[in-house]
Design a protein around this motif. Sequence first.
Motif, mmCIF file in Angstrom:
data_model
loop_
_atom_site.group_PDB
_atom_site.id
_atom_site.type_symbol
_atom_site.label_atom_id
_atom_site.label_comp_id
_atom_site.label_asym_id
_atom_site.label_seq_id
_atom_site.Cartn_x
_atom_site.Cartn_y
_atom_site.Cartn_z
ATOM 1 N N GLN A 10 0.842 -1.187 0.000
ATOM 2 C CA GLN A 10 0.000 0.000 0.000
ATOM 3 C C GLN A 10 0.883 1.245 0.000
ATOM 4 O OE1 GLN A 10 -3.526 0.103 0.096
ATOM 5 N NE2 GLN A 10 -3.366 -2.085 -0.329
ATOM 6 N N ALA A 11 0.345 2.316 -0.526
ATOM 7 C CA ALA A 11 1.063 3.588 -0.500
ATOM 8 C C ALA A 11 1.421 3.949 0.936
ATOM 9 C CB ALA A 11 0.215 4.677 -1.128
ATOM 10 N N GLY A 12 2.634 4.448 1.098
ATOM 11 C CA GLY A 12 3.115 4.826 2.417
ATOM 12 C C GLY A 12 3.965 3.763 3.091
ATOM 13 N N GLU A 13 3.877 2.541 2.613
ATOM 14 C CA GLU A 13 4.661 1.466 3.209
ATOM 15 C C GLU A 13 6.094 1.478 2.672
ATOM 16 O OE1 GLU A 13 1.055 -1.698 4.141
ATOM 17 O OE2 GLU A 13 2.440 -2.107 2.506
ATOM 18 N N SER A 14 6.899 0.589 3.222
ATOM 19 C CA SER A 14 8.304 0.499 2.838
ATOM 20 C C SER A 14 8.616 -0.916 2.351
ATOM 21 C CB SER A 14 9.203 0.819 4.031
ATOM 22 O OG SER A 14 8.956 2.127 4.504
ATOM 23 N N ILE A 39 13.347 1.344 0.344
ATOM 24 C CA ILE A 39 12.489 2.366 -0.228
ATOM 25 C C ILE A 39 11.384 2.671 0.778
ATOM 26 C CG2 ILE A 39 11.207 3.122 -2.258
ATOM 27 C CD1 ILE A 39 12.184 0.615 -3.695
ATOM 28 N N ASN A 40 11.294 3.919 1.184
ATOM 29 C CA ASN A 40 10.294 4.341 2.162
ATOM 30 C C ASN A 40 9.195 5.169 1.494
ATOM 31 O OD1 ASN A 40 11.816 3.143 4.292
ATOM 32 N ND2 ASN A 40 13.085 4.989 4.401
ATOM 33 N N ALA A 41 8.083 5.269 2.183
ATOM 34 C CA ALA A 41 6.974 6.106 1.719
ATOM 35 C C ALA A 41 6.642 5.828 0.259
ATOM 36 C CB ALA A 41 7.306 7.579 1.928
ATOM 37 N N LEU A 42 6.424 4.561 -0.040
ATOM 38 C CA LEU A 42 6.159 4.170 -1.417
ATOM 39 C C LEU A 42 4.902 4.820 -1.949
ATOM 40 C CD1 LEU A 42 7.248 0.508 -1.029
ATOM 41 C CD2 LEU A 42 7.995 1.956 -2.923
ATOM 42 N N GLU A 43 4.956 5.176 -3.218
ATOM 43 C CA GLU A 43 3.857 5.835 -3.917
ATOM 44 C C GLU A 43 3.461 4.984 -5.118
ATOM 45 O OE1 GLU A 43 5.838 9.351 -5.092
ATOM 46 O OE2 GLU A 43 6.001 10.172 -3.063
ATOM 47 N N PRO A 44 2.218 5.111 -5.578
ATOM 48 C CA PRO A 44 1.825 4.353 -6.772
ATOM 49 C C PRO A 44 2.770 4.569 -7.957
ATOM 50 C CG PRO A 44 -0.108 5.269 -5.719
ATOM 51 C CD PRO A 44 1.083 5.823 -4.979
ATOM 52 N N GLU A 45 3.355 5.748 -8.032
ATOM 53 C CA GLU A 45 4.288 6.055 -9.116
ATOM 54 C C GLU A 45 5.585 5.251 -9.021
ATOM 55 O OE1 GLU A 45 1.252 8.901 -8.714
ATOM 56 O OE2 GLU A 45 2.759 8.343 -7.207
ATOM 57 N N ASP A 46 5.803 4.599 -7.890
ATOM 58 C CA ASP A 46 6.990 3.749 -7.736
ATOM 59 C C ASP A 46 6.775 2.359 -8.308
ATOM 60 O OD1 ASP A 46 7.397 5.240 -4.519
ATOM 61 O OD2 ASP A 46 8.603 5.646 -6.313
ATOM 62 N N THR A 47 5.571 2.063 -8.756
ATOM 63 C CA THR A 47 5.302 0.767 -9.363
ATOM 64 C C THR A 47 6.175 0.568 -10.583
ATOM 65 O OG1 THR A 47 3.035 0.701 -8.543
ATOM 66 C CG2 THR A 47 3.536 -0.639 -10.485
ATOM 67 N N ALA A 48 6.986 -0.491 -10.561
ATOM 68 C CA ALA A 48 7.941 -0.737 -11.629
ATOM 69 C C ALA A 48 8.638 -2.068 -11.381
ATOM 70 C CB ALA A 48 8.988 0.378 -11.685
ATOM 71 N N MET A 49 9.396 -2.494 -12.367
ATOM 72 C CA MET A 49 10.327 -3.598 -12.177
ATOM 73 C C MET A 49 11.634 -2.986 -11.703
ATOM 74 S SD MET A 49 10.531 -6.917 -12.444
ATOM 75 C CE MET A 49 9.485 -7.555 -13.758
ATOM 76 N N TYR A 50 12.171 -3.530 -10.628
ATOM 77 C CA TYR A 50 13.405 -3.007 -10.046
ATOM 78 C C TYR A 50 14.539 -3.985 -10.334
ATOM 79 C CZ TYR A 50 10.905 0.710 -7.689
ATOM 80 O OH TYR A 50 10.166 1.839 -7.431
ATOM 81 N N TYR A 51 15.644 -3.427 -10.811
ATOM 82 C CA TYR A 51 16.798 -4.223 -11.216
ATOM 83 C C TYR A 51 18.034 -3.821 -10.427
ATOM 84 C CZ TYR A 51 14.013 -5.088 -15.439
ATOM 85 O OH TYR A 51 13.026 -5.431 -16.337
ATOM 86 N N CYS A 52 18.866 -4.798 -10.132
ATOM 87 C CA CYS A 52 20.206 -4.460 -9.682
ATOM 88 C C CYS A 52 21.170 -4.722 -10.833
ATOM 89 C CB CYS A 52 20.614 -5.214 -8.423
ATOM 90 S SG CYS A 52 20.988 -6.946 -8.628
ATOM 91 N N ALA A 53 22.267 -4.008 -10.810
ATOM 92 C CA ALA A 53 23.246 -4.103 -11.872
ATOM 93 C C ALA A 53 24.626 -3.872 -11.296
ATOM 94 C CB ALA A 53 22.940 -3.084 -12.972
#
Length: 123
Positions: free
Chosen positions: A13-17, A82-96
Amino acid sequence: QVQLVESGGGSVQAGESLRLSCTSPQWLYVSYCMGWFRQVPGKEREGIATIDQVGVTDYVASMKGRVTISKDNAKEILYLQINALEPEDTAMYYCAAASTECLARDVEGFAYWGQGTQVTVSS
């Protein structure tokens, strides 16, 4: 084939980490810059943060203050908090890994990539 493996994504949910993790071969972990990136379908991959071999970090301005990149050298794991997650943070996250410049904006400079972990944030 070099293998970086991300984990820790999920639906929140938005606001979570969330804390994302990335494991990699030891030779890569100890010798090279590593970073986190994300990509939304239809958009370019964007940088989030990098950390070099001695722990110097770099963040993109848009996420600085809300994310923290770190390494656990005993476990050889790369993290992204990642703190205070927002809907705009929805994505695939990659490390490199393996960038000469070790700058978060330098997406093209990274040689090795994981398969990604999906983060979905609902409002």
